[in-house]
Write an enzyme that holds these catalytic residues in place. Sequence first.
Site, short mmCIF file in Angstrom:
data_model
loop_
_atom_site.label_atom_id
_atom_site.label_comp_id
_atom_site.label_asym_id
_atom_site.label_seq_id
_atom_site.Cartn_x
_atom_site.Cartn_y
_atom_site.Cartn_z
N ASN A 1 -14.94 19.26 39.59
CA ASN A 1 -16.12 19.67 38.95
C ASN A 1 -16.79 18.51 38.40
OD1 ASN A 1 -18.16 20.96 37.61
ND2 ASN A 1 -16.88 21.81 35.82
N TRP A 2 -17.68 18.08 39.42
CA TRP A 2 -18.47 16.91 38.43
C TRP A 2 -19.44 17.18 37.49
CZ3 TRP A 2 -20.02 13.66 43.70
CH2 TRP A 2 -18.66 12.98 44.34
N LYS A 3 -19.73 18.48 37.21
CA LYS A 3 -20.61 18.76 36.22
C LYS A 3 -21.98 18.16 36.48
CE LYS A 3 -16.71 19.20 33.03
NZ LYS A 3 -16.44 19.63 31.74
N HIS B 1 -17.69 29.32 34.29
CA HIS B 1 -17.38 28.21 33.56
C HIS B 1 -17.65 28.10 31.89
CE1 HIS B 1 -16.71 24.10 32.15
NE2 HIS B 1 -15.79 23.79 33.15
N GLU C 1 -18.66 26.28 30.03
CA GLU C 1 -19.97 25.55 29.65
C GLU C 1 -21.15 26.57 29.98
OE1 GLU C 1 -19.47 21.99 31.46
OE2 GLU C 1 -17.77 21.44 30.12
N GLU D 1 -8.66 28.08 32.16
CA GLU D 1 -9.32 27.14 31.23
C GLU D 1 -9.53 27.07 29.88
OE1 GLU D 1 -11.27 23.96 34.11
OE2 GLU D 1 -12.80 25.46 33.45
N GLY E 1 -12.49 18.87 28.37
CA GLY E 1 -13.29 17.52 28.00
C GLY E 1 -12.71 16.94 26.62
N SER F 1 -8.66 18.95 30.77
CA SER F 1 -7.94 17.52 30.53
C SER F 1 -6.81 17.32 31.43
CB SER F 1 -7.83 17.36 29.21
OG SER F 1 -8.64 17.55 28.21
N GLY G 1 -13.71 15.66 33.86
CA GLY G 1 -13.67 14.06 33.78
C GLY G 1 -12.84 13.13 34.76
#
Length: 243
Positions: free
Chosen positions: A8-10, A96, A98, A166, A172, A203, A225
Amino acid sequence: MPKLIVGNWKMNGLAAESLARVEKLAVAVENDSSNNFHMVVCPPATLLAPLGAKLKDKAIRWGGQDCHAAASGAFTGDIAAPMLKDLGCDFVILGHSERRGRHKETSADVAAKAKSAHAAGLVAIICVGELEAERDAGKHESVVGQQLSQSIPDTASPENTVIAYEPVWAIGTGKTASDDDIRQMHAFIRGKVGRMQILYGGSVKAANAREILHIDNVDGVLVGGASLKPEEFMAIASASKLT
Ligand code: PEP
């Protein structure tokens, strides 16, 4: 069954560096002999078309990071599931933390989006996970259980839906859940979703991937990340190797 390794490159990456990154990754996947994973990358929507062109004949598949619940309409700035499919996506990440946290998406919203993703022929990667305070209060299973029951639509099957566990406090932050916590939660989720694949996210890096990928009921990982570094992401995928 091969492990599913999802990046997931966000909201990261401009075209030149991102396409170079994915080309490097494609070569590494081609040269990998472990043969025990399927890889998916989910770049920002702006990169889906050029990235799809680069990966067309390669072993890496790609997906979106969100979609709208409607197939089209007056929703400025949003992206519909058929549009992702049109760009060659096979997957879409939904719910997600976020988006649940910052965009106030509810589990009902996630279920509606997943239904739309299924109708478009996409595999929905539905994310669930508790906050740190919820785990500290011993509510992690009830929180995740409720997210599962409310986020998975009746169109879901093991073929079109993947669950990503998650824990929000591990995303992160450099903190990962303990092996026992992961084992316990994945067993709990398995009891709810049967044959659907269950990923762990939070992570994950090269240094902990082997341990995590070999915990019972961990069918793969969702990586933020570390998926931005081709060597690191490839090392995570290679950790799927059986021995
Ligand atoms: C994620 O964004 O889904 C994620 C797991 O991020 P990270 O690997 O950076 O914790």
